[in-house]
Write a protein that holds these residues in place. Structure first.
Motif, PDB file in Angstrom:
ATOM      1  N   ALA A 131     -15.354  25.660 -57.568  1.00 60.82           N
ATOM      2  CA  ALA A 131     -13.905  25.558 -57.712  1.00 60.82           C
ATOM      3  C   ALA A 131     -13.421  26.336 -58.933  1.00 60.82           C
ATOM      4  CB  ALA A 131     -13.488  24.094 -57.808  1.00 60.82           C
ATOM      5  N   GLU A 132     -14.189  26.293 -60.018  1.00 62.51           N
ATOM      6  CA  GLU A 132     -13.799  27.007 -61.239  1.00 62.51           C
ATOM      7  C   GLU A 132     -13.822  28.525 -61.020  1.00 62.51           C
ATOM      8  OE1 GLU A 132     -15.434  27.384 -65.771  1.00 62.51           O
ATOM      9  OE2 GLU A 132     -15.571  25.431 -64.785  1.00 62.51           O
ATOM     10  N   THR A 133     -14.890  29.051 -60.399  1.00 63.29           N
ATOM     11  CA  THR A 133     -14.948  30.496 -60.146  1.00 63.29           C
ATOM     12  C   THR A 133     -13.867  30.912 -59.147  1.00 63.29           C
ATOM     13  OG1 THR A 133     -16.621  30.205 -58.427  1.00 63.29           O
ATOM     14  CG2 THR A 133     -17.405  30.670 -60.654  1.00 63.29           C
ATOM     15  N   THR A 134     -13.598  30.042 -58.192  1.00 58.51           N
ATOM     16  CA  THR A 134     -12.532  30.347 -57.224  1.00 58.51           C
ATOM     17  C   THR A 134     -11.183  30.408 -57.931  1.00 58.51           C
ATOM     18  OG1 THR A 134     -13.794  29.245 -55.486  1.00 58.51           O
ATOM     19  CG2 THR A 134     -11.472  29.623 -55.059  1.00 58.51           C
ATOM     20  N   ARG A 135     -10.957  29.485 -58.867  1.00 60.68           N
ATOM     21  CA  ARG A 135      -9.701  29.477 -59.617  1.00 60.68           C
ATOM     22  C   ARG A 135      -9.557  30.776 -60.420  1.00 60.68           C
ATOM     23  NH1 ARG A 135      -9.944  24.668 -62.257  1.00 60.68           N
ATOM     24  NH2 ARG A 135     -11.245  25.606 -63.862  1.00 60.68           N
ATOM     25  N   LYS A 138     -21.962  21.205 -58.491  1.00 57.37           N
ATOM     26  CA  LYS A 138     -21.982  22.522 -57.836  1.00 57.37           C
ATOM     27  C   LYS A 138     -20.610  22.850 -57.256  1.00 57.37           C
ATOM     28  CE  LYS A 138     -24.617  25.223 -54.512  1.00 57.37           C
ATOM     29  NZ  LYS A 138     -25.713  25.231 -53.538  1.00 57.37           N
ATOM     30  N   LEU A 139     -19.980  21.880 -56.619  1.00 58.77           N
ATOM     31  CA  LEU A 139     -18.631  22.104 -56.060  1.00 58.77           C
ATOM     32  C   LEU A 139     -17.613  22.386 -57.163  1.00 58.77           C
ATOM     33  CD1 LEU A 139     -18.510  19.387 -53.257  1.00 58.77           C
ATOM     34  CD2 LEU A 139     -18.595  21.868 -52.968  1.00 58.77           C
ATOM     35  N   GLU A 140     -17.735  21.700 -58.298  1.00 61.33           N
ATOM     36  CA  GLU A 140     -16.817  21.940 -59.422  1.00 61.33           C
ATOM     37  C   GLU A 140     -17.006  23.360 -59.965  1.00 61.33           C
ATOM     38  OE1 GLU A 140     -17.701  18.707 -62.066  1.00 61.33           O
ATOM     39  OE2 GLU A 140     -16.258  17.362 -61.088  1.00 61.33           O
ATOM     40  N   ALA A 141     -18.249  23.842 -60.019  1.00 59.56           N
ATOM     41  CA  ALA A 141     -18.497  25.213 -60.499  1.00 59.56           C
ATOM     42  C   ALA A 141     -17.889  26.227 -59.525  1.00 59.56           C
ATOM     43  CB  ALA A 141     -20.003  25.443 -60.649  1.00 59.56           C
TER      44      ALA A 141
END
Length: 131
Positions: free
Chosen positions: A41-45, A36-39
């Motif tokens: 982080a991806e949308t934030t990027r 969930k944190l990786e997802a």
């Protein structure tokens, strides 16, 4: 300065178990939380990349100090021009009627009416009275 207050964890908490190497090896859904944190982080990027793109466009079209000083000079010049026009218009509105009045020929004198008294009526002769 405010005093710092340190609170110790109570015994038997999971923090104590981890510090002592305990805990039994359970990750309590750690993989799902990390995914969930990786997802996020991806949308934030992706969002940050979009903001950087928009910022680059804004920087290309943004006014420089030279542009701002040029506009300030133009506004100042326009302001001075407007002031000169307004003052000139006021002066002309006050002076022109006086100049016109000074150089206008006098109007011809109005014809004077001469009143002639009607001639006095001649006395009417009375007829002799009959008796």
């Amino acid at each position: 300065m405010a005093e710092r207050k340190v609170v110790k964890f109570p015994k038997g908490s999971s923090d104590t178990d981890v510090a002592n190497g305990g805990g039994g090896g359970h990750n309590d859904g750690m993989e799902a939380r990390v995914a969930k944190l990786e997802a996020i982080a991806e949308t934030t990027r992706d969002k940050i990349a979009g903001v950087e793109t928009r910022l680059a466009v804004i920087e290309k079209t943004m006014a420089t100090k030279a542009d701002v000083s040029e506009v300030k000079a133009y506004v100042s010049e326009a302001k001075n021009s407007i002031i000169i026009w307004v003052v000139s218009a006021i002066i002309l509105a006050q002076v022109v009627p006086g100049i016109i009045k000074a150089f206008r020929p006098d109007p011809p004198a109005a014809p004077q009416m001469i009143m002639v008294a009607p001639p006095a009526a001649a006395p009417v002769a009375q007829a002799p009275q009959k008796k």
